[in-house]
Design an enzyme around this catalytic site. Structure first.
Site, mmCIF file in Angstrom:
data_model
loop_
_atom_site.group_PDB
_atom_site.id
_atom_site.type_symbol
_atom_site.label_atom_id
_atom_site.label_comp_id
_atom_site.label_asym_id
_atom_site.label_seq_id
_atom_site.Cartn_x
_atom_site.Cartn_y
_atom_site.Cartn_z
ATOM 1 N N ASP A 68 0.817 -1.204 0.000
ATOM 2 C CA ASP A 68 0.000 0.000 0.000
ATOM 3 C C ASP A 68 0.856 1.262 0.000
ATOM 4 O OD1 ASP A 68 -2.281 -1.458 -0.076
ATOM 5 O OD2 ASP A 68 -2.960 -1.011 1.955
ATOM 6 N N GLY A 69 2.041 1.208 0.633
ATOM 7 C CA GLY A 69 2.930 2.366 0.616
ATOM 8 C C GLY A 69 3.375 2.711 -0.793
ATOM 9 N N ARG A 73 2.553 6.178 -3.308
ATOM 10 C CA ARG A 73 3.492 6.928 -4.147
ATOM 11 C C ARG A 73 2.974 7.014 -5.581
ATOM 12 N NH1 ARG A 73 9.137 4.048 -3.405
ATOM 13 N NH2 ARG A 73 9.684 5.540 -5.019
ATOM 14 N N ASN A 175 -4.589 9.259 1.547
ATOM 15 C CA ASN A 175 -4.880 8.731 2.885
ATOM 16 C C ASN A 175 -5.195 9.835 3.895
ATOM 17 O OD1 ASN A 175 -4.870 5.982 2.602
ATOM 18 N ND2 ASN A 175 -2.883 5.637 3.543
ATOM 19 N N ASP A 176 -4.211 10.697 4.165
ATOM 20 C CA ASP A 176 -4.420 11.652 5.251
ATOM 21 C C ASP A 176 -3.412 12.786 5.233
ATOM 22 O OD1 ASP A 176 -2.042 10.414 6.368
ATOM 23 O OD2 ASP A 176 -3.323 8.895 7.271
ATOM 24 N N ARG A 186 6.997 16.532 24.336
ATOM 25 C CA ARG A 186 6.145 17.715 24.311
ATOM 26 C C ARG A 186 5.037 17.561 23.288
ATOM 27 N NH1 ARG A 186 8.029 24.061 23.584
ATOM 28 N NH2 ARG A 186 6.044 24.972 24.231
ATOM 29 N N ASP A 205 -0.567 14.165 20.676
ATOM 30 C CA ASP A 205 0.619 13.760 19.933
ATOM 31 C C ASP A 205 0.501 14.147 18.464
ATOM 32 O OD1 ASP A 205 1.659 12.685 22.220
ATOM 33 O OD2 ASP A 205 1.542 10.589 21.584
ATOM 34 N N ALA A 240 -3.827 10.368 20.758
ATOM 35 C CA ALA A 240 -3.420 10.495 22.165
ATOM 36 C C ALA A 240 -3.670 11.894 22.708
ATOM 37 C CB ALA A 240 -1.940 10.117 22.332
ATOM 38 N N GLN A 275 4.512 11.053 4.577
ATOM 39 C CA GLN A 275 5.799 11.669 4.262
ATOM 40 C C GLN A 275 5.804 13.124 4.715
ATOM 41 O OE1 GLN A 275 8.542 10.171 3.070
ATOM 42 N NE2 GLN A 275 7.448 8.223 3.122
#
Length: 354
Positions: A68-69, A73, A175-176, A186, A205, A240, A275
């Site tokens: 899927d990666g 691309r 995807n996102d 932090r 996070d 998170a 990425q």
């Protein structure tokens, strides 16, 4: 369709992918079709999707050979060229890819002869308070565990730059889009807006906006909802968060999601489909929108998304639910729906592979 030029995105570290690439080259040569490898990170350099597809002769079919990666691309390149994309499955999850390696030649024959369906997938695009860039002083940090970085995001030439609307970035995310902390110790503080109205200020996070396609990726791992890839929605999911409300919010395609880094927050990385594309700091913001462009993916038969979901995520039945035996399907898609359901767009029965 008539295929004139093929571009390949190959997972070079996968021997089976390299072998399958040879099959694609042989098929192309037999049919007198130009075929060229596309590598967005050739020689350690960074090239934009438009530069890559231009160097490959503007292919009308992009074939990805990997998981899927690798498909992500290839999707970025196909969207830039308005080309079809065909995913050959060599990965471990396989939500995006279409055909197994052993069927590469027959799949290419089917595409060349027009025996295919074209499935459109929603993409995301962005605007921001400024152009996204990766500062040189933290490039090593961004590279750790992530592989090569993509080039800085350019400004879209076909959009006006508006005062409160910011800079239109040349981004296509399948995807996102993720805003995430840089330092492990932090969290980032971000004000999140949906359709121009403040939803909440988060300390987390990461915060992400996913497409329905991306709902089974990072968003799912963070507790987000699974959404049919046929839907058109934006799925906002906090990762998170240090607050009680930790649920996803599903917005309509005309309800953009804005994320502003708050005054006392640390810097944050902006990632597109996994990425890193830039770093933003307090006062900066990004807005994520449904793109007017769609990814055009090749389908050689009906996609059984929910069957694949059950298989890939190893979904099991509750013992109490099947204590009395295995129930028959409620809506068997192998037979026509009854008259009172004839208005529904029921999916076709998936084609069983040998």
């Amino acid at each position: 369709m008539t295929v004139k030029r093929v571009g390949m995105v190959v997972h070079g570290g996968h021997p089976e992918a390299v072998a399958a690439a040879g099959t694609v080259r042989e098929w192309s040569a037999e049919h007198g079709i130009a075929c060229k490898d596309i590598d967005v990170w050739a020689d350690g350099g960074r090239h934009s999707a438009r530069q890559e597809v231009a160097a490959a002769g503007d292919p009308d079919l992009v074939v990805t050979l990997g998981g899927d990666g690798t498909f992500l691309r290839g999707a970025r390149l196909a969207a830039a060229a308005d080309a079809l994309v065909l995913g050959v499955d060599l990965g471990r999850v396989g939500f995006l890819t279409e055909v197994p390696m052993t069927e590469v030649r027959s799949a290419l024959d089917a595409v060349h002869e027009g025996r295919l369906d074209v499935e459109e997938r929603m993409l995301l695009t962005m605007r921001a308070s400024r152009r996204l860039e990766v500062p040189a002083d933290i490039e090593a940090l961004m590279r750790y565990g992530r592989g090569p970085l993509l080039p800085p995001t350019s400004v879209r030439p076909d959009c006006e730059t508006g005062g409160e609307w910011g800079v239109p970035l040349d981004v296509a995310a399948l995807n996102d889009v993720v805003v995430e902390k840089l330092a492990r110790d932090r969290q980032i503080s971000v004000g999140v807006y949906v359709s121009g109205r403040l939803l909440a200020s988060y300390s987390a996070d990461a915060l992400l906006v996913a497409t329905p396609t991306g709902s089974t990726a990072y968003s799912f791992a963070a507790g987000g909802a699974v959404v049919s890839p046929r839907a058109e929605v934006l799925v906002f999911t906090p990762v998170a968060p240090h607050m009680t409300f930790n649920r996803s919010v599903v917005a309509a395609p005309d309800e953009p999601v804005g994320m502003r880094i708050l005054e006392r927050s640390g810097r944050a990385a902006v990632s597109i489909d996994g990425q890193v594309r830039g770093v933003i700091g307090p006062g900066d913001w990004v807005g994520v929108y449904a793109s007017p462009r769609k990814l055009r993916a090749v389908r050689l038969g009906p996609m059984d998304f929910y069957g694949r979901l059950r298989e890939r995520l190893n979904l099991t039945d509750a013992p109490a639910a099947v204590a009395d035996g295995t129930p028959a399907p409620l809506w068997p898609v192998s037979s026509p729906p009854p008259g009172d359901l004839a208005h529904l767009a029921m999916p076709r029965s998936p084609v069983a592979r040998p």
